[in-house]
Motif scaffolding. Structure first.
Motif, mmCIF file in Angstrom:
data_model
loop_
_atom_site.group_PDB
_atom_site.id
_atom_site.type_symbol
_atom_site.label_atom_id
_atom_site.label_comp_id
_atom_site.label_asym_id
_atom_site.label_seq_id
_atom_site.Cartn_x
_atom_site.Cartn_y
_atom_site.Cartn_z
ATOM 1 N N ASN A 65 0.844 -1.181 0.000
ATOM 2 C CA ASN A 65 0.000 0.000 0.000
ATOM 3 C C ASN A 65 0.889 1.244 0.000
ATOM 4 O O ASN A 65 1.690 1.434 0.920
ATOM 5 C CB ASN A 65 -0.898 -0.020 1.245
ATOM 6 C CG ASN A 65 -1.903 1.110 1.256
ATOM 7 O OD1 ASN A 65 -1.568 2.263 1.008
ATOM 8 N ND2 ASN A 65 -3.154 0.775 1.566
ATOM 9 N N PRO A 66 0.777 2.106 -1.015
ATOM 10 C CA PRO A 66 1.684 3.248 -1.102
ATOM 11 C C PRO A 66 1.500 4.268 0.021
ATOM 12 O O PRO A 66 2.419 5.041 0.303
ATOM 13 C CB PRO A 66 1.348 3.866 -2.465
ATOM 14 C CG PRO A 66 -0.044 3.410 -2.757
ATOM 15 C CD PRO A 66 -0.162 2.049 -2.148
ATOM 16 N N GLU A 67 0.337 4.257 0.662
ATOM 17 C CA GLU A 67 0.093 5.216 1.742
ATOM 18 C C GLU A 67 0.613 4.710 3.080
ATOM 19 O O GLU A 67 1.285 5.438 3.813
ATOM 20 C CB GLU A 67 -1.404 5.519 1.834
ATOM 21 C CG GLU A 67 -1.957 6.242 0.617
ATOM 22 C CD GLU A 67 -3.419 6.585 0.770
ATOM 23 O OE1 GLU A 67 -3.996 6.290 1.849
ATOM 24 O OE2 GLU A 67 -4.004 7.131 -0.171
ATOM 25 N N SER A 68 0.328 3.444 3.389
ATOM 26 C CA SER A 68 0.732 2.901 4.688
ATOM 27 C C SER A 68 2.060 2.162 4.649
ATOM 28 O O SER A 68 2.725 1.998 5.673
ATOM 29 C CB SER A 68 -0.341 1.929 5.210
ATOM 30 O OG SER A 68 -0.413 0.777 4.376
ATOM 31 N N GLY A 69 2.458 1.718 3.458
ATOM 32 C CA GLY A 69 3.666 0.906 3.334
ATOM 33 C C GLY A 69 3.456 -0.547 3.705
ATOM 34 O O GLY A 69 4.392 -1.343 3.652
#
Length: 344
Positions: A105-109
């Motif tokens: 997930n690019p937002e949470s990693g």
């Protein structure tokens, strides 16, 4: 990102926001390396050995008629499970760039997706904690090597069960049914896995069943790189990771992709300018959890996890994960595949 020489595209990157989208795609693909191990206790963090029990699997592979049939489910421990419990972590080989299956997930990693949910269910059963996992991102063509070299305990990475692979690894019962299909731009004259592929540049992942299908019948498509499998391989038509094929398609370096419809649906969701071609998949394939060959105790235990995971009908953990990750791109699935067990 895989190596390639730039060629003029067909109008640049579609559907990902131009240069920004391309940067994201390349970053995700380039990131697919073996992740460093955490919580190391000074000993080897490898998956351990199988205990030398390989005769049954070898016999099964040699007389393979029903590859999806696996060991009966069991909640018992064994040498491989004991090693995992002693370590306190399950080491799982996964993907981190297959949207909705195993992706970061690019937002949470965080790693998320259908396969990731299953890994956490296995860890919860073995260790009482769904977060007791060391994830290792591995390319498609390194899945078997990661098991053989004791780099992971299990591979949960859209891996098709088949007779050829049973010669090298062991599999759980099937946890998903998929099939090969063609992905191409919506405006493409390609109509599916048929004669419309003649002369077209078709991309597939190294070590995938898609590549094997093209080897068997290509319809005159160009699907193999010069110097394929050597250091001089340009990795344009055959690539280490499936997402590389989507990038090649977006750049106009290939005309189509052959891959599992389950993965292709995720790629179509990433780029609305492409679509699945042909009404139905041209193969029927089943994904399984892979272990090192002969790890019978771990296979049987994973099968027990899958029994619980499927239980509950529409309220099962399997259906909840399907609805969350896959139902939009692969609608209409009402149940997981039924397990098949060996009788030998």
């Amino acid at each position: 990102m895989s190596r390639s020489k730039d060629r003029p595209g067909r109008g640049g990157l579609r559907g990902w926001g131009g240069v920004t989208g391309m940067a994201v795609a390349c970053a995700v693909t380039a990131a697919v390396t073996l992740l460093p191990l955490a919580h190391h206790d000074g000993r080897s963090a490898g998956a351990g050995t199988s205990g030398g029990v390989v005769t049954a699997d070898r016999t099964r592979a040699e007389a393979c008629t029903e590859p999806e049939a696996s060991l009966p489910a069991s909640g018992a421990d064994g040498p491989n499970i004991d090693r995992i419990k002693e370590r306190g972590k399950l080491i799982a080989g996964v993907d981190q760039n297959s949207f909705r299956w195993g992706y970061r997930n690019p937002e949470s990693g965080d790693l998320e997706g259908f396969d990731i949910d299953l890994v956490r269910a296995i860890a919860d059963d073995l260790l009482g904690d769904p977060d007791a996992v060391i994830f290792r991102a591995i390319p498609t063509n390194q899945r078997i090597a990661a098991l053989e070299n004791d780099r992971v305990d299990v591979v949960v990475r859209t891996m098709t069960i088949n007779c050829k692979r049973l010669e090298q690894v062991s599999f759980s019962t099937a946890y998903f049914q998929a099939g090969q299909q063609v992905l191409a731009p919506k405006e493409s004259p390609i109509t599916g896995y048929d004669s419309s592929l003649k002369g077209k540049r078709v991309c597939s992942a190294e070590g995938s069943t898609a590549y094997e299908a093209l080897e068997e019948k290509s319809f005159g498509a160009l699907y193999k790189d010069d110097f394929d499998g050597t250091e001089r391989d340009p990795d344009r038509l055959t690539v280490p990771n499936q997402l590389d094929c989507l990038v090649r398609l977006q750049l106009g370096e290939v005309d189509a992709v052959v891959t599992d419809n389950a993965l292709a649906a995720g790629q179509a969701a990433q780029d609305p300018a492409v679509e699945l071609k042909g009404k139905d998949p041209f193969t029927t394939e089943y994904y399984g959890v892979a272990t090192k060959k002969g790890s019978d105790d771990l296979v049987a235990r994973v099968n027990k996890v899958l029994v619980d995971y499927r239980a509950g009908g529409k309220d099962s953990a399997w259906m909840r994960s399907y609805e969350k990750w896959l139902a939009t791109g692969l609608p209409g699935i009402t149940a997981p595949p039924a397990p098949k067990y060996r009788t030998d």
